[in-house]
Design a protein around this motif. Structure first.
Motif, PDB file in Angstrom:
ATOM      1  N   ILE A  44       0.960  -1.167   0.041  1.00 27.15           N
ATOM      2  CA  ILE A  44      -0.015   0.034   0.029  1.00 27.15           C
ATOM      3  C   ILE A  44       0.756   1.268   0.101  1.00 27.15           C
ATOM      4  N   LEU A  45       1.809   1.338   0.821  1.00 26.78           N
ATOM      5  CA  LEU A  45       2.985   2.418   0.801  1.00 26.78           C
ATOM      6  C   LEU A  45       3.544   2.779  -0.617  1.00 26.78           C
ATOM      7  N   SER A  46       3.720   1.652  -1.184  1.00 29.46           N
ATOM      8  CA  SER A  46       4.420   1.938  -2.694  1.00 29.46           C
ATOM      9  C   SER A  46       3.595   2.282  -3.466  1.00 29.46           C
ATOM     10  N   SER A  51      -8.723   1.234  -0.198  1.00 26.56           N
ATOM     11  CA  SER A  51      -9.767   1.375   0.472  1.00 26.56           C
ATOM     12  C   SER A  51      -9.834  -0.082   1.670  1.00 26.56           C
ATOM     13  N   PRO A  52     -10.681  -0.256   2.606  1.00 24.45           N
ATOM     14  CA  PRO A  52     -10.476  -1.360   3.566  1.00 24.45           C
ATOM     15  C   PRO A  52     -11.019  -2.436   2.564  1.00 24.45           C
ATOM     16  N   GLU A  53     -12.200  -2.435   1.789  1.00 21.71           N
ATOM     17  CA  GLU A  53     -12.370  -3.401   0.788  1.00 21.71           C
ATOM     18  C   GLU A  53     -11.367  -3.932  -0.321  1.00 21.71           C
ATOM     19  N   GLN A  54     -10.656  -2.940  -0.633  1.00 25.56           N
ATOM     20  CA  GLN A  54      -9.270  -3.168  -1.747  1.00 25.56           C
ATOM     21  C   GLN A  54      -8.581  -4.026  -0.911  1.00 25.56           C
ATOM     22  N   ARG A  55      -8.138  -3.702   0.596  1.00 22.87           N
ATOM     23  CA  ARG A  55      -7.069  -4.501   1.228  1.00 22.87           C
ATOM     24  C   ARG A  55      -7.845  -5.920   1.537  1.00 22.87           C
ATOM     25  N   GLU A  56      -8.909  -6.075   1.740  1.00 20.28           N
ATOM     26  CA  GLU A  56      -9.325  -7.401   2.078  1.00 20.28           C
ATOM     27  C   GLU A  56      -9.566  -8.264   0.944  1.00 20.28           C
ATOM     28  N   GLU A  57      -9.616  -7.650  -0.306  1.00 22.11           N
ATOM     29  CA  GLU A  57      -9.144  -8.235  -1.690  1.00 22.11           C
ATOM     30  C   GLU A  57      -7.734  -8.774  -1.939  1.00 22.11           C
ATOM     31  N   LEU A  58      -7.114  -7.988  -1.465  1.00 24.13           N
ATOM     32  CA  LEU A  58      -5.448  -8.183  -1.530  1.00 24.13           C
ATOM     33  C   LEU A  58      -5.070  -9.345  -0.696  1.00 24.13           C
TER      34      LEU A  58
END
Length: 348
Positions: A44-46, A51-58
């Protein structure tokens, strides 16, 4: 029967390599999972905020939300099919990156390995022949100094002297800046390679020199050398006929054992000289928590070191045939009458 023994020896080495790779896989994967660095957060930093939903998908896509045992099984199953994953940092398959980076690292390590072997063995012979003389004392102190010097510090000193002050070598990289790889000549590549290879070779040649010196001194002080002197043989003939022949195998053993040391030192040398090899790639993978690339390079380095040791074992029998004889003697057994019976006789 010799063909059968060769097949058995080959199978034994293959089993050892597979066992080693599995052990390295388990240990490396465990250490990565115990790391406090979050690969999702580094990604994410790079790339920017998600969004939280995108983080869960990752997490679901990379399988991070699954139990560690299942993650290891999925990763190891893909590894058995030749898939090491995709690098999170370079956005490319790990196997392609290793193949590309390894060519640069291999060129660097071969040059450093040859430099350290030739320079170390030559200086060791020179120190052994001139024991306790001025030349021996000076070279011995230089070798002891180089044994205690860190690779990155030595690389920075060489970079400062030969690149910044004298301007004889480029500051870094494997080719001139701004040029296409297809336009770079072989001499330009060698010009960029000399200084990193020299700094890497200085790390290991001192150990070879000191070890060769001591072995040659032991040989020259042995009884059969004293007998050769009594027969009127010259010093050069004694060193050539008795000395080098007896110290070549220990020097070769130490030289091949330095594979792991050179591979570890290449990480520091490549970072100092900004050399694009596996060393700089594994540093970037560790700092950015690129788990697939880090695990792939770890496994590849284990295979590389194991292959170096295997080549050394093969060359031992070529240089000293007595090793083959000892191996055959160890594979014999004794019958009830106390007579020695080989495995071939037992099979018959």
């Amino acid at each position: 029967m010799r063909v059968t023994k060769s097949i058995q020896t080959t199978l034994k080495y293959i089993i050892r390599m597979l066992t080693l790779l599995f052990a390295v896989s388990v240990i490396a994967f465990t250490l990565v999972k115990l790391s406090p660095v979050d690969p999702i957060q580094q990604y994410i930093l790079s790339t920017g905020a998600v969004s939280p939903e995108q983080r869960e998908e990752l997490e679901e896509y990379w399988g991070i939300d699954e139990p560690p045992v299942k993650q290891f099984i999925n990763w190891f199953s893909a590894l058995l099919h030749g898939d090491m994953g995709t690098s999170l940092l370079y956005r490319r398959p790990v196997l392609d990156l290793i193949r590309e980076k390894f060519l640069n690292t291999l060129a660097l390590m071969i040059c450093a390995w040859v430099f350290s072997g030739i320079i170390g063995f030559s200086l060791g012979c020179a120190m052994g022949v001139s024991k306790d003389k001025l030349c021996d004392r000076i070279l011995k102190r230089i070798c002891l100094f180089l044994c205690s010097v860190p690779t990155f510090w030595l690389g920075l000193v060489l970079l400062l002297i030969f690149s910044v002050w004298l301007g004889l070598f480029p500051i870094g990289f494997s080719s001139p800046i701004g040029m296409m790889n297809s336009d770079v000549s072989i001499w330009q590549q060698i010009h960029h390679l000399i200084l990193p290879a020299l700094s890497l070779s200085l790390m290991s040649f001192a150990n070879v020199a000191l070890h060769t010196r001591q072995k040659l001194i032991d040989v020259l002080e042995s009884d059969y050398v004293l007998f050769a002197k009594a027969r009127g043989e010259g010093r050069f003939t004694i060193v050539k006929r008795h000395g080098i022949r007896n110290i070549l195998l220990p020097a070769l053993t130490l030289q091949f054992a330095s594979f792991a040391e050179l591979f570890g030192g290449s990480v520091l040398a490549e970072n100092v000289f900004s050399y694009p090899g596996l060393g700089s790639a594994v540093s970037a993978a560790g700092l950015n928590s690129d788990v697939p690339l880090l695990l792939g390079i770890t496994l590849f380095s284990a295979v590389f070191v194991f292959t170096g040791n295997l080549i050394a074992n093969i060359l031992y029998g070529v240089i000293d045939p007595k090793i083959k004889e000892d191996y055959e003697i160890q594979n014999t057994s004794h019958n009830s009458d106390g007579h020695t019976v080989s495995e071939n006789d037992n099979n018959e």
